[in-house]
Design an enzyme around this catalytic site. Structure first.
Site, PDB file in Angstrom:
ATOM      1  CB  SER A   1      13.268  23.196 -13.436  1.00 51.55           C
ATOM      2  OG  SER A   1      12.534  24.398 -13.437  1.00 51.55           O
TER       3      SER A   1
ATOM      4  CD  GLU B   1       8.456  13.082 -14.857  1.00 50.10           C
ATOM      5  OE1 GLU B   1       9.589  13.601 -14.964  1.00 50.10           O
ATOM      6  OE2 GLU B   1       7.435  13.726 -14.675  1.00 50.10           O
TER       7      GLU B   1
ATOM      8  CG  HIS C   1      -1.675  -1.245   1.452  1.00 51.98           C
ATOM      9  ND1 HIS C   1      -2.927  -1.513   0.941  1.00 51.98           N
ATOM     10  CD2 HIS C   1      -1.293  -2.350   2.140  1.00 51.98           C
ATOM     11  CE1 HIS C   1      -3.292  -2.735   1.319  1.00 51.98           C
ATOM     12  NE2 HIS C   1      -2.320  -3.265   2.047  1.00 51.98           N
TER      13      HIS C   1
ATOM     14  CE  LYS D   1      11.117  20.549 -10.335  1.00 51.22           C
ATOM     15  NZ  LYS D   1      10.076  19.706  -9.758  1.00 51.22           N
TER      16      LYS D   1
END
Ligand code: ARG
Length: 467
Positions: free
Chosen positions: A286, A299, A165, A292
């Site tokens: 970024s 992704e 979970h 970043k």
């Protein structure tokens, strides 16, 4: 009456590409050369095998066969050096090549199509192409498996939190986690291999749908093209596309596994988790936030399953409800497969690169492994084993000790013995031997379990298999 493609004021109803000539629309919907030119090598290979057989059976002369072979070799060279005169008027790869052959060798070109139709021709080309792709994926997945194995080998005793979970459950080893994916990709590879073996039958010689009166030898062409045998039913041969559906199913399942692993990489590289580091090679910055380092590759791989499963859905729907044998609907089989396989190939390559690049942060993983009272089950098991307590009671006692640790803001192995004895007087300091994450993981020695000993055995097994 309105003219076709014009309203009452003469304004065209369709886009600027089109004149008001309906036959151009016909051509636009019919043409497939823009994508099926990808099959040129398979088309030529099939034609070489077919003409060889026609000559062997005395259906064409050996002079014509020689001319056909010479012409096809020239055409292949033209396509590969970019000088082939592609024509959209000639619809597809088969007619483009046949017309060019006629330019080159004249009348003999017209004999190539004896005992054959574009229906068995395209089915043969597409099978040959798909077979090559399946073999390629099998090898590609092998590379990914090796990258996962190297990480597992280097991290048989690297402790990390195991989750259910996505909540801390029990400590596991990083190597064990890597091997879980290795097992999944091994099954993916075997699905591609199974598909390859099942689909390796030749449609060539089925002709349009019913076979041919010429005395052809389908065993000969099947063998020449590396097929195990000719397909036994000519209607099936020209209309079957389940090999492509099966390949897309295998691709979809594989993409699902890639997507799950990508999701973990995205989570693990976040500042909050910080479980692994990726180098500049597989991250981007970024344009506004200097801190970043984004896991874009992960992704994008995570997303690829969308188009791959989309291709499976698209082709399934094209094929459903089609009567035997060939229908032009089936020309819509190629683009989804081309697109899905390209996406999967890139995703596998990027994942293989990322797995090789990734560095587990051992200190951070160990700290996280101890958080969330991850050894509570070990404490309960200790109570059962050492104090002969029924598991239900041990569960309850452990729950009270966890509540105490939570209240003190500490971990189980940092609680004092006195505190634990205040919950149950018979607890001794032997209990500390099971409360560390490493002890917890090491105790899980059951076959397939996470202990470094078992993980090292699995690493050895895979090394032997993949060598
Ligand atoms: N371009 C066609 C396809 O991809 C080739 C077969 C055409 N056959 C026919 N009977 N029109 O399916």
């Amino acid at each position: 009456m309105d003219k076709p493609n014009q309203n009452k004021t003469g304004q065209k109803m369709w886009g600027g590409r089109f004149s008001d000539n309906p036959s151009e629309i016909m051509q636009a919907i019919n043409v497939s050369i823009d994508f099926d030119r990808k099959l040129y090598a398979q088309d030529i290979e099939g034609s070489l095998a077919h003409s060889e057989m026609l000559a062997a059976k005395g259906i064409i002369t050996s002079e014509d066969k020689a001319a056909i072979h010479r012409g096809l070799a020239e055409i292949k060279a033209e396509i590969e050096d970019g000088t082939f005169p592609w024509s959209r008027e000639l619809e597809d790869i088969h007619l483009n090549i046949e017309a060019r052959l006629k330019d080159k060798i004249g009348e003999a070109a017209g004999r190539l199509h004896t005992g054959r139709s574009r229906n068995d021709q395209v089915a043969t080309d597409f099978r040959l192409w798909t077979r090559e792709q399946l073999e390629h994926f099998s090898a590609r997945i092998g590379k990914l498996m090796r990258a996962l194995l190297a990480q597992a080998d280097a991290n048989t005793d690297t402790i990390m939190p195991g989750f259910t979970h996505l909540q801390s459950a029990q400590p596991v080893t990083f190597g064990h986690h890597m091997l879980a994916y290795l097992e999944m990709f091994a099954r993916d590879r075997s699905r591609f291999d199974d598909c390859r073996n099942r689909m390796n039958e030749s449609p060539l010689g089925a002709a349009a749908l019913a076979g041919t009166p010429y005395p052809i030898d389908r065993d000969m062409t099947a063998k020449a093209l590396g097929f195990d045998r000719p397909m036994a039913n000519s209607l099936d041969a020209v209309s079957a596309r389940d090999f492509a559906l099966e390949a897309l199913s295998a691709a979809t399942i594989c993409a699902t596994h890639l997507s799950r692993l990508s999701e973990e990489i995205v989570i693990w590289t976040s500042a909050q988790f910080g479980f692994i580091a990726l180098s500049d090679k597989f991250t981007t910055g970024s344009s506004i936030m200097p801190q970043k380092r984004n896991p874009d590759a992960a992704e994008l791989i995570r997303a690829k399953v969308g188009r791959i499963m989309g291709a499976l859905t698209a082709l399934t729907i094209v094929m459903k409800g089609l009567p035997l044998a060939y229908s032009k609907d089936m020309q819509e089989d190629k683009e989804p497969v081309f697109d899905a396989f390209e996406a999967l190939d890139l995703a596998l390559a990027a994942m293989t690169g990322m797995i090789g690049d990734m560095v587990p942060r051992k200190g951070r993983l160990a700290d996280a492994a101890g958080a969330g009272f991850s050894t509570a089950t070990d404490l309960a098991d200790w109570l059962v084993r050492s104090l002969n307590m029924p598991f239900r009671e041990a569960h309850h006692v452990t729950g009270s000790i966890v509540a105490m640790a939570e209240k003190q803001g500490t971990t189980l192995d940092a609680l004092s013995l006195g505190d634990m004895q205040s919950v149950h007087g018979a607890i001794t300091d032997d209990v500390y031997s099971v409360l560390s994450p490493l002890a917890s993981a090491s105790s899980r020695l059951s076959y397939g379990g996470t202990s470094p000993t078992r993980v090292a055995e699995q690493v050895a097994r895979w090394k032997a298999k993949l060598s």
